[in-house]
Design a protein around this motif. Sequence first.
Motif, PDB file in Angstrom:
ATOM      1  N   GLY A  87      -1.691  -5.137   4.678  1.00 33.25           N
ATOM      2  CA  GLY A  87      -0.654  -4.619   5.555  1.00 33.25           C
ATOM      3  C   GLY A  87      -1.122  -3.742   6.700  1.00 33.25           C
ATOM      4  O   GLY A  87      -0.662  -3.896   7.835  1.00 33.25           O
ATOM      5  N   SER A  88      -2.003  -2.800   6.429  1.00 33.75           N
ATOM      6  CA  SER A  88      -2.398  -1.846   7.471  1.00 33.75           C
ATOM      7  C   SER A  88      -3.909  -1.840   7.668  1.00 33.75           C
ATOM      8  O   SER A  88      -4.469  -0.860   8.177  1.00 33.75           O
ATOM      9  CB  SER A  88      -1.918  -0.443   7.106  1.00 33.75           C
ATOM     10  OG  SER A  88      -2.416  -0.042   5.839  1.00 33.75           O
ATOM     11  N   THR A  89      -4.571  -2.938   7.299  1.00 31.05           N
ATOM     12  CA  THR A  89      -6.026  -3.006   7.389  1.00 31.05           C
ATOM     13  C   THR A  89      -6.465  -4.268   8.132  1.00 31.05           C
ATOM     14  O   THR A  89      -5.642  -5.097   8.513  1.00 31.05           O
ATOM     15  CB  THR A  89      -6.654  -3.057   5.977  1.00 31.05           C
ATOM     16  OG1 THR A  89      -6.432  -4.352   5.402  1.00 31.05           O
ATOM     17  CG2 THR A  89      -6.058  -1.991   5.061  1.00 31.05           C
ATOM     18  N   ASN A  90      -7.781  -4.396   8.274  1.00 28.58           N
ATOM     19  CA  ASN A  90      -8.341  -5.614   8.879  1.00 28.58           C
ATOM     20  C   ASN A  90      -8.866  -6.563   7.800  1.00 28.58           C
ATOM     21  O   ASN A  90      -9.762  -7.371   8.060  1.00 28.58           O
ATOM     22  CB  ASN A  90      -9.447  -5.261   9.872  1.00 28.58           C
ATOM     23  CG  ASN A  90     -10.668  -4.634   9.206  1.00 28.58           C
ATOM     24  OD1 ASN A  90     -10.595  -4.172   8.055  1.00 28.58           O
ATOM     25  ND2 ASN A  90     -11.775  -4.581   9.915  1.00 28.58           N
ATOM     26  N   CYS A 110     -11.090  -1.857  -1.435  1.00 31.21           N
ATOM     27  CA  CYS A 110      -9.892  -1.482  -0.683  1.00 31.21           C
ATOM     28  C   CYS A 110      -9.294  -0.197  -1.254  1.00 31.21           C
ATOM     29  O   CYS A 110      -8.313  -0.242  -2.008  1.00 31.21           O
ATOM     30  CB  CYS A 110      -8.854  -2.601  -0.730  1.00 31.21           C
ATOM     31  SG  CYS A 110      -9.272  -4.045   0.235  1.00 31.21           S
ATOM     32  N   GLY A 120      -8.189   1.943   6.005  1.00 31.59           N
ATOM     33  CA  GLY A 120      -6.865   1.946   6.612  1.00 31.59           C
ATOM     34  C   GLY A 120      -5.714   1.636   5.684  1.00 31.59           C
ATOM     35  O   GLY A 120      -4.562   1.583   6.122  1.00 31.59           O
ATOM     36  N   LYS A 121      -5.991   1.408   4.392  1.00 33.63           N
ATOM     37  CA  LYS A 121      -4.892   1.097   3.473  1.00 33.63           C
ATOM     38  C   LYS A 121      -4.026   2.343   3.290  1.00 33.63           C
ATOM     39  O   LYS A 121      -4.480   3.379   2.830  1.00 33.63           O
ATOM     40  CB  LYS A 121      -5.436   0.619   2.129  1.00 33.63           C
ATOM     41  CG  LYS A 121      -4.358   0.076   1.182  1.00 33.63           C
ATOM     42  CD  LYS A 121      -4.997  -0.509  -0.086  1.00 33.63           C
ATOM     43  CE  LYS A 121      -3.959  -1.193  -0.973  1.00 33.63           C
ATOM     44  NZ  LYS A 121      -2.935  -0.282  -1.468  1.00 33.63           N
ATOM     45  N   ARG A 122      -2.742   2.195   3.627  1.00 34.99           N
ATOM     46  CA  ARG A 122      -1.797   3.305   3.504  1.00 34.99           C
ATOM     47  C   ARG A 122      -0.577   2.926   2.672  1.00 34.99           C
ATOM     48  O   ARG A 122       0.249   3.773   2.361  1.00 34.99           O
ATOM     49  CB  ARG A 122      -1.311   3.752   4.895  1.00 34.99           C
ATOM     50  CG  ARG A 122      -2.406   4.190   5.837  1.00 34.99           C
ATOM     51  CD  ARG A 122      -3.014   5.532   5.450  1.00 34.99           C
ATOM     52  NE  ARG A 122      -3.994   5.943   6.450  1.00 34.99           N
ATOM     53  CZ  ARG A 122      -5.293   5.679   6.372  1.00 34.99           C
ATOM     54  NH1 ARG A 122      -5.778   5.000   5.329  1.00 34.99           N
ATOM     55  NH2 ARG A 122      -6.122   6.076   7.324  1.00 34.99           N
ATOM     56  N   GLY A 123      -0.451   1.629   2.369  1.00 33.26           N
ATOM     57  CA  GLY A 123       0.694   1.163   1.599  1.00 33.26           C
ATOM     58  C   GLY A 123       0.254   0.297   0.454  1.00 33.26           C
ATOM     59  O   GLY A 123      -0.880   0.389  -0.024  1.00 33.26           O
ATOM     60  N   CYS A 127       0.178  -2.706  -6.131  1.00 31.01           N
ATOM     61  CA  CYS A 127      -0.713  -3.073  -5.035  1.00 31.01           C
ATOM     62  C   CYS A 127      -1.434  -4.390  -5.271  1.00 31.01           C
ATOM     63  O   CYS A 127      -1.626  -5.171  -4.334  1.00 31.01           O
ATOM     64  CB  CYS A 127      -1.716  -1.951  -4.788  1.00 31.01           C
ATOM     65  SG  CYS A 127      -0.953  -0.456  -4.131  1.00 31.01           S
ATOM     66  N   GLU A 156       0.855  10.145   7.584  1.00 31.25           N
ATOM     67  CA  GLU A 156       0.908   8.728   7.940  1.00 31.25           C
ATOM     68  C   GLU A 156       2.160   8.038   7.422  1.00 31.25           C
ATOM     69  O   GLU A 156       2.467   6.924   7.853  1.00 31.25           O
ATOM     70  CB  GLU A 156      -0.308   7.974   7.374  1.00 31.25           C
ATOM     71  CG  GLU A 156      -1.653   8.508   7.845  1.00 31.25           C
ATOM     72  CD  GLU A 156      -2.267   9.449   6.821  1.00 31.25           C
ATOM     73  OE1 GLU A 156      -3.504   9.503   6.753  1.00 31.25           O
ATOM     74  OE2 GLU A 156      -1.507  10.120   6.089  1.00 31.25           O
ATOM     75  N   ILE A 157       2.865   8.652   6.482  1.00 32.51           N
ATOM     76  CA  ILE A 157       4.054   8.020   5.916  1.00 32.51           C
ATOM     77  C   ILE A 157       5.275   8.904   6.146  1.00 32.51           C
ATOM     78  O   ILE A 157       5.164  10.039   6.613  1.00 32.51           O
ATOM     79  CB  ILE A 157       3.873   7.720   4.410  1.00 32.51           C
ATOM     80  CG1 ILE A 157       3.588   9.008   3.627  1.00 32.51           C
ATOM     81  CG2 ILE A 157       2.734   6.724   4.208  1.00 32.51           C
ATOM     82  CD1 ILE A 157       3.489   8.776   2.123  1.00 32.51           C
TER      83      ILE A 157
END
Length: 211
Positions: free
Chosen positions: A118-121, A58, A110-113, A144, A68-69
Amino acid sequence: MNPTTTALVLIEFQNDFTTEGGTLHGAVKDVMDKEHVLDHARQAADAVRAAGGAVLHCPITFAPGYGEITAHPYGILKGVVDSSSFVRGGWGAEICQELTPVDGDIVIEGKRGLDAFGSTNLDFVLRSKGITTVVLAGFLTNCCVESTMRSAYEKGFEVITLTDAVGATSVEEHDSAIKFDYPMFSKPMSTDEFVAALGADRELADASRGY
């Protein structure tokens, strides 16, 4: 801990954290050296693969400019922006050589946080593979990794955190999170303890199948 329903989730083992010259390496180096984080993470990954479990990576990445933020980040994400860390396509965002994904591993995008769910599958992948036990390693111990640990616990997974395969920006933060927070939301254990339990459970499972 059935190996076939166990997944090791490796959080942000990227050059900016793990490798000399990384933008944030100096901040985590003391804990990495104290705990031998890379060696233990690699040991865990090798054991899970050998036992038939899943290894998921991840990483966190951002487009140049961090669009993105928010334009006015604060807290930990401000530190990421200010240090120009984890920029997609750059060396710092690459998964480190010691933990390069191998065939059969899964890279979650897709991890952004902070929370890897939170922002992934991630949740979809785990459930589609029949995973019931999530084993966590990575950075930061109290950020994290802890955020992901709490979410996994809330989602009903059995959660294991590898106390010597996580790293923080200070020994004090690292030790405090493991002592006070980890037992509330997971089963903390060393990598050696985890590998031993994984092997024992694998032998029991094989015996029950007549192998």
